[in-house]
Design a protein around this motif. Structure first.
Motif, PDB file in Angstrom:
ATOM      1  N   UNK A  47       0.836  -1.208   0.000  1.00  0.00           N
ATOM      2  CA  UNK A  47       0.000   0.000   0.000  1.00  0.00           C
ATOM      3  C   UNK A  47       0.868   1.254   0.000  1.00  0.00           C
ATOM      4  N   UNK A  48       1.949   1.239   0.768  1.00  0.00           N
ATOM      5  CA  UNK A  48       2.863   2.381   0.771  1.00  0.00           C
ATOM      6  C   UNK A  48       3.477   2.595  -0.614  1.00  0.00           C
ATOM      7  N   UNK A  49       3.879   1.527  -1.246  1.00  0.00           N
ATOM      8  CA  UNK A  49       4.446   1.642  -2.594  1.00  0.00           C
ATOM      9  C   UNK A  49       3.432   2.202  -3.576  1.00  0.00           C
ATOM     10  N   UNK A  50       2.160   1.898  -3.372  1.00  0.00           N
ATOM     11  CA  UNK A  50       1.122   2.369  -4.290  1.00  0.00           C
ATOM     12  C   UNK A  50       0.940   3.883  -4.244  1.00  0.00           C
ATOM     13  N   UNK A  51       1.381   4.530  -3.151  1.00  0.00           N
ATOM     14  CA  UNK A  51       1.311   5.992  -3.068  1.00  0.00           C
ATOM     15  C   UNK A  51       2.705   6.621  -3.226  1.00  0.00           C
ATOM     16  N   UNK A  52       3.662   5.815  -3.656  1.00  0.00           N
ATOM     17  CA  UNK A  52       4.992   6.331  -3.918  1.00  0.00           C
ATOM     18  C   UNK A  52       5.823   6.574  -2.683  1.00  0.00           C
ATOM     19  N   UNK A  53       5.569   5.813  -1.619  1.00  0.00           N
ATOM     20  CA  UNK A  53       6.305   5.976  -0.369  1.00  0.00           C
ATOM     21  C   UNK A  53       6.893   4.632   0.054  1.00  0.00           C
ATOM     22  N   UNK A 264      -8.657  -2.193   0.933  1.00  0.00           N
ATOM     23  CA  UNK A 264      -7.507  -2.779   0.255  1.00  0.00           C
ATOM     24  C   UNK A 264      -6.819  -1.829  -0.726  1.00  0.00           C
ATOM     25  N   UNK A 265      -7.383  -0.636  -0.927  1.00  0.00           N
ATOM     26  CA  UNK A 265      -6.812   0.320  -1.885  1.00  0.00           C
ATOM     27  C   UNK A 265      -6.562   1.636  -1.162  1.00  0.00           C
ATOM     28  N   UNK A 266      -5.329   2.132  -1.217  1.00  0.00           N
ATOM     29  CA  UNK A 266      -4.978   3.368  -0.531  1.00  0.00           C
ATOM     30  C   UNK A 266      -5.599   4.571  -1.221  1.00  0.00           C
ATOM     31  N   UNK A 267      -6.083   5.511  -0.423  1.00  0.00           N
ATOM     32  CA  UNK A 267      -6.524   6.782  -0.960  1.00  0.00           C
ATOM     33  C   UNK A 267      -5.299   7.591  -1.388  1.00  0.00           C
ATOM     34  N   UNK A 268      -5.412   8.362  -2.461  1.00  0.00           N
ATOM     35  CA  UNK A 268      -4.263   9.178  -2.887  1.00  0.00           C
ATOM     36  C   UNK A 268      -3.833  10.138  -1.786  1.00  0.00           C
TER      37      UNK A 268
END
Length: 272
Positions: A47-53, A264-268
């Motif tokens: 999830x962290x990777x999905x927001x670029x972190x 299961x999906x991170x908010x931007x």
């Protein structure tokens, strides 16, 4: 890549929020923190990777209470990332389930209920709530005149809590269940009683009522959190809260916006 010292404000992403797992990411120029780690370590990393972190940059995790949907991954993350500080009050630490595993003692940080902790450019304020846990506490985050508040897992919002969290810039507010879905659903009656009780969870209507009491001129974003997959759904929660707030003359989608969260999906990332 963030420039050290660049003040972009406070940024937040609700990584996951539901009865099955909760985690929220908050960053300022000086700090990167999580509130809860209620999913597997691998899932939180994804999830962290999905927001670029990257979790290697996170310095602290603040635990709200010991229920597994809030602490499932805390032990794994602490052992995997030895620079990570884990904050909670003493009763919560003592009540952590054995499944969390050992958290190295040098990473444990006591954070008393009602206290405010200053981490450089980030002030973290704790406040107690009414939930069936050892000593549940939630958090407000303050940076550069902005406030972000998380309030889930409570059976009701007291006047004290409402006064503490009034007029934040952004909220994650619990909308755990639809009353009719819960009452007619498959849960056994004792569990339904627990959810409906003063130490249970806020319904969609309860969440809306709490928001009516705390929304202020500064408030711009509201995230509906901790939805039950069995007793609620995103369109119903959103419609219920938006309709009730609009009936009270609040300018939904004009003065502020309501956002859904997902298990299961991170908010931007957004700037508070």
């Amino acid at each position: 890549m963030l420039i050290v010292g660049e003040d972009f404000g406070m940024r937040v992403s609700v990584l996951a929020s539901s009865s099955s797992g909760n985690a929220t990411y908050i960053e300022t120029p000086g700090h990167k923190v999580l509130v809860d780690a209620g999913l597997s370590g691998k899932k939180i990393e994804t999830l962290m990777q999905s927001i670029g972190r990257d979790l290697t940059d996170v310095d602290s995790v603040f635990i709200t209470h010991e229920h597994s949907d809030h602490v499932r991954g805390v032990g794994v993350l602490a052992r995997r990332y030895p620079k990570l500080s884990v904050y909670a009050n003493a009763k919560t630490f003592a009540a952590l389930p054995k499944s969390v595993g050992k958290i190295p003692e040098d990473q444990l940080r006591l954070f008393d209920m009602g206290a405010t902790l200053t981490l450089g450019d980030l002030d973290v304020e704790s406040f107690g709530v009414s939930h069936d846990a050892a000593a549940p506490q939630f958090y407000q985050f303050h940076h550069d005149g902005k406030t972000f508040t998380i309030l889930t897992d409570t059976g009701y919002v007291s006047d004290r809590v409402a006064g503490t969290i009034r007029d934040a810039d952004a909220y994650v507010m619990e909308c755990n269940h639809d009353l009719e879905m819960l009452r007619t659903g498959p849960y056994p009656w004792p569990l339904k009683q627990r959810i409906l009780g003063d130490q249970g969870h806020l319904s969609n209507e309860d969440g809306a009522d709490a928001l009516m009491d705390v929304i202020g001129l500064r408030t711009k974003r509201i995230y509906l959190g901790h939805l039950s997959p069995h007793n609620n759904n995103k369109p119903l929660a959103h419609l219920t809260v938006a309709s009730l707030l609009a009936q009270q003359g609040l300018a939904v989608d004009h003065d502020f916006r309501i956002y859904d969260t997902d298990p299961a999906v991170a908010d931007p990332l957004f700037v508070v």
